[in-house]
Design a protein around this motif. Structure first.
Motif, mmCIF file in Angstrom:
data_model
loop_
_atom_site.group_PDB
_atom_site.id
_atom_site.type_symbol
_atom_site.label_atom_id
_atom_site.label_comp_id
_atom_site.label_asym_id
_atom_site.label_seq_id
_atom_site.Cartn_x
_atom_site.Cartn_y
_atom_site.Cartn_z
ATOM 1 N N GLU A 7 0.825 -1.203 0.000
ATOM 2 C CA GLU A 7 0.000 0.000 0.000
ATOM 3 C C GLU A 7 0.862 1.257 0.000
ATOM 4 O O GLU A 7 0.570 2.226 -0.717
ATOM 5 N N ILE A 8 1.921 1.252 0.807
ATOM 6 C CA ILE A 8 2.820 2.402 0.846
ATOM 7 C C ILE A 8 3.476 2.605 -0.513
ATOM 8 O O ILE A 8 3.589 3.735 -1.014
ATOM 9 N N HIS A 9 3.892 1.502 -1.128
ATOM 10 C CA HIS A 9 4.533 1.573 -2.446
ATOM 11 C C HIS A 9 3.567 2.129 -3.493
ATOM 12 O O HIS A 9 3.949 2.950 -4.339
ATOM 13 N N GLU A 10 2.299 1.700 -3.432
ATOM 14 C CA GLU A 10 1.321 2.184 -4.406
ATOM 15 C C GLU A 10 1.038 3.671 -4.209
ATOM 16 O O GLU A 10 0.954 4.432 -5.184
ATOM 17 N N LEU A 11 0.891 4.091 -2.957
ATOM 18 C CA LEU A 11 0.640 5.506 -2.687
ATOM 19 C C LEU A 11 1.823 6.369 -3.119
ATOM 20 O O LEU A 11 1.639 7.443 -3.702
ATOM 21 N N TYR A 12 3.030 5.894 -2.849
ATOM 22 C CA TYR A 12 4.215 6.667 -3.235
ATOM 23 C C TYR A 12 4.336 6.740 -4.756
ATOM 24 O O TYR A 12 4.646 7.800 -5.316
ATOM 25 N N GLY A 13 4.074 5.629 -5.418
ATOM 26 C CA GLY A 13 4.162 5.618 -6.872
ATOM 27 C C GLY A 13 3.129 6.515 -7.529
ATOM 28 O O GLY A 13 3.359 7.048 -8.618
ATOM 29 N N GLY A 14 1.994 6.697 -6.863
ATOM 30 C CA GLY A 14 0.940 7.540 -7.424
ATOM 31 C C GLY A 14 0.857 8.902 -6.774
ATOM 32 O O GLY A 14 -0.190 9.557 -6.819
ATOM 33 N N ARG A 15 1.965 9.350 -6.166
ATOM 34 C CA ARG A 15 1.943 10.600 -5.396
ATOM 35 C C ARG A 15 1.569 11.812 -6.250
ATOM 36 O O ARG A 15 0.859 12.712 -5.789
ATOM 37 N N ARG A 16 2.039 11.852 -7.483
ATOM 38 C CA ARG A 16 1.713 12.990 -8.343
ATOM 39 C C ARG A 16 0.225 13.007 -8.686
ATOM 40 O O ARG A 16 -0.416 14.066 -8.666
ATOM 41 N N ALA A 17 -0.319 11.836 -8.977
ATOM 42 C CA ALA A 17 -1.749 11.743 -9.277
ATOM 43 C C ALA A 17 -2.573 12.144 -8.064
ATOM 44 O O ALA A 17 -3.572 12.872 -8.176
ATOM 45 N N LEU A 18 -2.152 11.687 -6.884
ATOM 46 C CA LEU A 18 -2.892 11.983 -5.665
ATOM 47 C C LEU A 18 -2.830 13.465 -5.322
ATOM 48 O O LEU A 18 -3.851 14.091 -5.005
ATOM 49 N N LEU A 19 -1.640 14.053 -5.400
ATOM 50 C CA LEU A 19 -1.481 15.475 -5.067
ATOM 51 C C LEU A 19 -2.285 16.358 -6.018
ATOM 52 O O LEU A 19 -2.984 17.285 -5.584
ATOM 53 N N ILE A 130 -8.796 9.483 -12.360
ATOM 54 C CA ILE A 130 -7.347 9.369 -12.137
ATOM 55 C C ILE A 130 -7.077 8.387 -10.999
ATOM 56 O O ILE A 130 -6.195 7.522 -11.088
ATOM 57 N N ILE A 131 -7.848 8.511 -9.921
ATOM 58 C CA ILE A 131 -7.671 7.630 -8.764
ATOM 59 C C ILE A 131 -8.101 6.203 -9.095
ATOM 60 O O ILE A 131 -7.398 5.234 -8.784
ATOM 61 N N ALA A 132 -9.259 6.059 -9.733
ATOM 62 C CA ALA A 132 -9.799 4.727 -10.020
ATOM 63 C C ALA A 132 -8.882 3.906 -10.908
ATOM 64 O O ALA A 132 -8.833 2.678 -10.796
ATOM 65 N N THR A 133 -8.148 4.569 -11.788
ATOM 66 C CA THR A 133 -7.311 3.838 -12.737
ATOM 67 C C THR A 133 -5.856 3.711 -12.307
ATOM 68 O O THR A 133 -5.090 2.991 -12.944
ATOM 69 N N ARG A 134 -5.454 4.389 -11.239
ATOM 70 C CA ARG A 134 -4.058 4.321 -10.798
ATOM 71 C C ARG A 134 -3.874 3.626 -9.453
ATOM 72 O O ARG A 134 -2.745 3.357 -9.054
ATOM 73 N N PHE A 135 -4.962 3.386 -8.740
ATOM 74 C CA PHE A 135 -4.852 2.763 -7.420
ATOM 75 C C PHE A 135 -5.780 1.558 -7.340
ATOM 76 O O PHE A 135 -6.909 1.600 -7.841
ATOM 77 N N ALA A 142 -7.166 6.527 -1.220
ATOM 78 C CA ALA A 142 -6.825 7.572 -2.189
ATOM 79 C C ALA A 142 -8.035 8.444 -2.504
ATOM 80 O O ALA A 142 -7.924 9.675 -2.597
ATOM 81 N N PHE A 143 -9.199 7.816 -2.664
ATOM 82 C CA PHE A 143 -10.424 8.591 -2.871
ATOM 83 C C PHE A 143 -10.666 9.514 -1.678
ATOM 84 O O PHE A 143 -11.026 10.686 -1.833
#
Length: 404
Positions: A7-19, A130-135, A142-143
């Protein structure tokens, strides 16, 4: 690799999308839901509008109901950034138009309809893609993080905007709002990545099959029905929030101090639901979170008007309102799928906004015949409890990703 590390790896990898989506949501139509209610009392005072006239504003939701479906389809077909640009430019223009109103109530109706139509392109149906397709593993969290930015921004700025309105007038308040929303929206689009194509079903062609697939889905109708009932009192969370608080024998200043409790509840509800989805079943989380406003609304309708009771009731309503968007997006992605995420969430949002036209008329009748919102509040409390129970029917459906 442990689940937590994944989970940490996924959040970090998608940090730009999340921000980027967090910034975008903070300047979206969701932010306007928390802020526009601040302008209603000064508008009523200056132009002499009847409360029943303002209550009927929600009937403009009929225009938004169509717009949200179109926005969702546009996002699926043309991508998030192209679709969102319409609202990023359009919403500030609407706020500027509000700042030059001449007091004609029909002008207010038209501009509010434009806010719904143009703002639909900044909704979760668009940014949520963006969230639905990257996480996947952390999709619920993330939502929640994305959707928390709007109430967080409202919580941080409501006192400042109240000060601007009190000292410079409501026209200056609308102009300030326009500039802030435009700058945040453009910043979000500048750093926002394209949708990921790594998840099956993403970027599939959008044709006539989209509506057919969704409307034949039994799980979609369970989600839609539950969301409709739980959102029957959404007018009480937006334009009617401060008027509802003033009915509790509170002064305007006391009502203003309670309004941040709503934003705090929204923020807490979104984070709580996001974390809850990691540990508990989706139907249980959905039913529990969406059942809270039935308690809050019942307290509002009760004879207990003490400050602490009203504060608690407002926070409970806010918690559910915060969880609502996260739950809607998460359940669609899980039980309907990500292939037509924008279209599916757009349809549900359009249903919810469409019913707001009906609820606005009901609120107007409540004012007209009883000079109070109490009868309407009681009805929405019952509807909210029923909708929460319907979410439990999702136990009968499989995860869409497991059925393909």
């Amino acid at each position: 690799m442990s689940k937590i590390m994944q989970e940490i790896h996924e959040l970090y990898g998608g940090r730009r999308a999340l921000l980027s989506t967090m910034i975008a949501a903070g300047a979206s139509i969701q932010f306007s839901y928390y802020i526009l209610t601040l302008f209603i009392p000064p508008l009523i005072d200056e132009f002499g509008w009847a409360k029943s006239q303002v209550a009927v504003t929600g009937a403009m939701g009929a225009f938004g109901a169509i717009a949200f479906v179109i926005a969702g389809r546009f996002a699926d077909r043309f991508g998030t950034r192209r679709t969102a640009l319409i609202g990023v430019i359009g919403l500030p223009i609407c706020y500027l138009l509000l700042s030059i109103m001449d007091g004609e109530i029909n002008s207010f109706y038209i501009i509010y309809a434009l806010i719904l139509v143009l703002g639909s392109t900044t909704s979760i149906s668009v940014y949520g893609r963006i969230i639905a397709t990257r996480f996947e593993e952390t999709r619920g969290l993330a939502f929640a993080l994305m959707l928390s930015s709007a109430p967080f921004l409202a919580l941080a700025t409501v006192s400042l905007l109240e000060l601007v309105i009190a000292t410079e007038g409501w026209r200056a308040g609308f102009r300030t709002l326009a500039v802030a929303v435009l700058l945040l929206g453009l910043l979000a689009l500048r750093i926002m990545p394209q949708e990921s194509t790594s998840i099956r079903g993403v970027n599939s062609p959008i044709d006539g099959r989209a509506f057919g697939f969704i409307l034949r889905s039994k799980s979609f109708w369970v989600i839609a029905t539950a969301m409709l009932l739980c959102n029957l009192g959404s007018a009480l969370n937006t334009l009617q929030l401060k008027p509802m608080l003033l009915e509790q024998d509170l002064s305007s200043s006391q009502a203003a101090t309670i309004m941040p409790a709503f934003a705090s509840g929204v923020l807490g509800g979104r984070l709580l639901s996001g974390f809850a989805f990691r540990s508990f079943s989706t139907p249980i989380v959905s039913a529990a979170m969406m059942g809270l406003p039935s308690i809050g609304l019942a307290l509002m309708a009760s004879p207990f008007d003490q400050y602490v009771v009203v504060y608690l009731a407002t926070m409970l309503i806010g918690v559910s309102q915060g969880a609502e968007a996260d739950i809607g997006a998460f359940t669609v992605a899980r039980y309907v799928g990500t292939e037509y995420f924008g279209t599916g969430t757009g349809l549900i949002t359009s249903f919810v906004i469409g019913i707001s036209s009906f609820e606005a008329i009901c609120a107007g009748f409540s004012y007209h015949f009883y000079d109070s919102l109490t009868p309407f509040i009681i009805a929405t409390s019952i509807a909210s409890f029923t909708g929460a129970f319907i979410f439990l029917l999702l136990f009968n459906f499989r995860d869409a990703s497991c059925s393909k």
